[in-house]
Scaffold this active site. Structure first.
Site, PDB file in Angstrom:
ATOM      1  N   CYS A  71      11.017  51.181  34.916  1.00  0.00           N
ATOM      2  CA  CYS A  71      11.311  50.013  35.750  1.00  0.00           C
ATOM      3  C   CYS A  71      10.042  49.613  36.481  1.00  0.00           C
ATOM      4  O   CYS A  71       9.423  50.441  37.160  1.00  0.00           O
ATOM      5  CB  CYS A  71      12.426  50.325  36.745  1.00  0.00           C
ATOM      6  SG  CYS A  71      12.766  48.977  37.903  1.00  0.00           S
ATOM      7  N   CYS A  80      17.058  52.624  43.450  1.00  0.00           N
ATOM      8  CA  CYS A  80      17.056  53.925  42.777  1.00  0.00           C
ATOM      9  C   CYS A  80      16.196  54.928  43.542  1.00  0.00           C
ATOM     10  O   CYS A  80      15.244  54.554  44.231  1.00  0.00           O
ATOM     11  CB  CYS A  80      16.521  53.797  41.356  1.00  0.00           C
ATOM     12  SG  CYS A  80      17.579  52.851  40.236  1.00  0.00           S
ATOM     13  N   CYS A 157      17.837  44.306  36.746  1.00  0.00           N
ATOM     14  CA  CYS A 157      17.987  45.702  37.167  1.00  0.00           C
ATOM     15  C   CYS A 157      18.683  46.509  36.073  1.00  0.00           C
ATOM     16  O   CYS A 157      19.714  46.100  35.531  1.00  0.00           O
ATOM     17  CB  CYS A 157      18.777  45.771  38.471  1.00  0.00           C
ATOM     18  SG  CYS A 157      19.169  47.453  38.997  1.00  0.00           S
ATOM     19  N   GLN A 282      35.846  51.301  42.435  1.00  0.00           N
ATOM     20  CA  GLN A 282      34.705  52.135  42.059  1.00  0.00           C
ATOM     21  C   GLN A 282      33.765  51.373  41.132  1.00  0.00           C
ATOM     22  O   GLN A 282      34.207  50.698  40.207  1.00  0.00           O
ATOM     23  CB  GLN A 282      35.203  53.404  41.353  1.00  0.00           C
ATOM     24  CG  GLN A 282      35.923  54.383  42.263  1.00  0.00           C
ATOM     25  CD  GLN A 282      34.976  55.239  43.101  1.00  0.00           C
ATOM     26  OE1 GLN A 282      33.756  55.051  43.088  1.00  0.00           O
ATOM     27  NE2 GLN A 282      35.532  56.180  43.833  1.00  0.00           N
ATOM     28  N   ASP A 379      40.518  59.454  49.995  1.00  0.00           N
ATOM     29  CA  ASP A 379      39.212  58.992  49.494  1.00  0.00           C
ATOM     30  C   ASP A 379      38.593  58.086  50.553  1.00  0.00           C
ATOM     31  O   ASP A 379      38.534  56.860  50.380  1.00  0.00           O
ATOM     32  CB  ASP A 379      39.388  58.259  48.165  1.00  0.00           C
ATOM     33  CG  ASP A 379      38.056  57.850  47.541  1.00  0.00           C
ATOM     34  OD1 ASP A 379      36.999  58.295  48.035  1.00  0.00           O
ATOM     35  OD2 ASP A 379      38.071  57.065  46.571  1.00  0.00           O
ATOM     36  N   CYS A 406      32.456  60.334  48.942  1.00  0.00           N
ATOM     37  CA  CYS A 406      31.155  59.836  48.491  1.00  0.00           C
ATOM     38  C   CYS A 406      30.038  60.327  49.413  1.00  0.00           C
ATOM     39  O   CYS A 406      28.887  59.924  49.260  1.00  0.00           O
ATOM     40  CB  CYS A 406      31.153  58.313  48.416  1.00  0.00           C
ATOM     41  SG  CYS A 406      31.617  57.504  49.961  1.00  0.00           S
TER      42      CYS A 406
END
Length: 452
Positions: A71, A80, A157, A282, A379, A406
């Site tokens: 990238c 990232c 991306c 999600q 969650d 998460c």
């Protein structure tokens, strides 16, 4: 150690944010874009009392796990964290993240020994939110650079569906031709703040949401819709979101549908799911299905049992775990999510009850009316559960609690509290929902130690 010193450093660890860690004369040095095993010449850029930050001046010996990032803007964009080393190493690092939090924060006796990797590490996201900004008198969009709100222009991306690049490109051509100003956070002026795209992984239906500061955008963008939808026929919904506040929140409260449907549909775990712009879903659909499969194994719902989905969103987890003859109830704080959850249950032939409420209030309400679910699925968002919610969960759950998180640090904290309240963690695993980023999810089974 002083700013601008250059020291030789071996990278021996990794932080949760994705920075490499080395030590020089006993002091921890955090260096972005490094990998465990790198030996580098490091330029010190900030010095604190017990640690400092550096940048790579020269890679003396690269780590065996280093690879081409693939990238052109990786070193600038904040999307990232782990493109510069192999996916196998990324999974090892992420499993270490979860194990460390469980051991250090939760003091938990059981640590995960496996991580479920994603089959796809490219183009796996079904949602993207592109900030728009003015640069050199021209509107650009892309993603924020690390630890800033400076936009790095980037349409293609590697994490997003390839179709998003074409859609974004045509929108920005239109913005440029019409001289539509991007929003400026400092002055509060400008019209277009974000471009938000959502796509059904299995239906391919696309929703475009333009986040704007004023309803005048209806006129400004009216020449865009027809040509865009003729070229990209999977676009089934175009929505304007009005956000005029000086805030870091991407979405405002008002949505105006200007083309097609108010919602789009997708298929998750064999269930048809309807999605509104503000509804949680999600972002990695195939991996979410693996996560839900594991959660289902942990939940082990049987006919006649009651399942409570406490942070239900659009109902995807509860509906995917539902078995004939069981009873499903759920709650979420977002009204559009609850509307979607009710519709999703109806269109899948499932008799379920969903209420709109904060998790703590919902848990209290269910407890007071005498609900005693056999299994509770939780969650929560990154901040985890508050103490009141955990206490009601422990009072209600007859057999098991399945925690999906998460954020492994808040999960460790919450599980430690549930252990105090009479539950023991009996199984756990890490799940990589977000390849190439520093985020990792975990799924944990907690079993009641004794019947109330």
């Amino acid at each position: 150690m002083k700013k601008n010193d250059t020291v030789r450093l071996e990278i021996t660890g990794m932080t949760n944010e994705g920075n490499g860690v080395g030590r020089y004369e006993g002091m921890a040095v955090f260096v972005p874009l490094t990998a465990v095993g790198d030996v580098i010449d490091c330029k010190i850029v900030k010095v604190n009392k017990s640690y400092c930050y550096g940048i790579i001046d020269n890679i003396v010996t690269p780590s065996a796990s280093r690879c081409d990032a693939g990238c052109g803007v990786f070193s600038k964009c904040g999307g990232c964290a782990f493109r510069h080393f192999t996916y196998e190493e990324e999974l090892r690092v992420k499993l270490d993240f979860v194990r460390s939090s469980f051991e250090r924060i939760g003091k938990l006796p059981l640590l995960p020994d496996k991580i479920i990797g994603s089959e796809n590490t490219s183009h796996y996201r079904n949602k993207a939110q592109y900030p728009v900004a003015m640069q050199d008198g021209k509107a650009v969009c892309g993603f924020y650079s690390r630890r800033s709100h400076r936009v790095v222009p980037q349409y293609g991306c590697d994490l997003q569906p390839e179709v998003f690049e074409g859609i974004i490109g045509q929108i920005m051509e239109y913005v440029d031709s019409k001289n539509i100003p991007a929003y400026d956070e400092l002055t509060g002026k400008g019209l277009l703040r974000h471009i938000y795209l959502r796509r059904g992984e299995n239906t391919h239906e696309i929703m475009l949401c333009l986040v704007v500061t004023s309803k005048s955008a209806e006129r400004a963008f009216e020449g865009l819709y027809r040509g865009l939808c003729e070229r990209f026929t999977d676009i089934k919904s175009i929505v304007l979101n009005i956000n005029s506040k000086n805030t870091n929140s991407i979405l405002g409260r008002e949505f105006i549908t200007v083309y097609g449907k108010d919602t789009i549909d997708d298929i998750m775990c064999g269930r048809r799911i309807t999605l509104s712009p503000a509804s949680f879903y999600q972002v990695n659909t195939p991996q979410a299905q693996r996560l839900y499969q594991l959660a289902g194994e942990y939940a082990d719902i049987k006919e006649g049992e009651i399942l409570l989905d406490l942070y239900c969103g659009t109902g995807t987890i509860g509906l995917s775990l539902y078995k004939e003859g069981c009873r499903l109830i759920g709650a979420d704080i977002v009204p559009s999510s609850i509307e979607n959850a009710k519709k999703n249950a109806l269109q899948n032939g499932i008799d379920a009850e969903f209420i709109c409420a904060d998790a703590a209030k919902a848990a209290e309400l269910f407890y007071q009316r005498g609900e005693r679910p056999d299994v509770i699925i939780a969650d929560p968002a990154r901040k985890g559960c508050d103490r009141q919610t955990l206490e009601y969960m422990a009072k209600m759950a007859r057999k098991r609690i399945v925690m999906i998180s998460c954020d492994h640090s808040t999960a460790a904290r919450d599980i430690a509290i549930l252990r105090e309240l009479g539950f023991e963690m009996t199984d756990c695993a890490a799940v990589d929902m977000f390849p190439r980023t520093a985020h990792v999810e975990c799924v944990c089974l907690l079993s009641k130690l004794s019947e109330a």
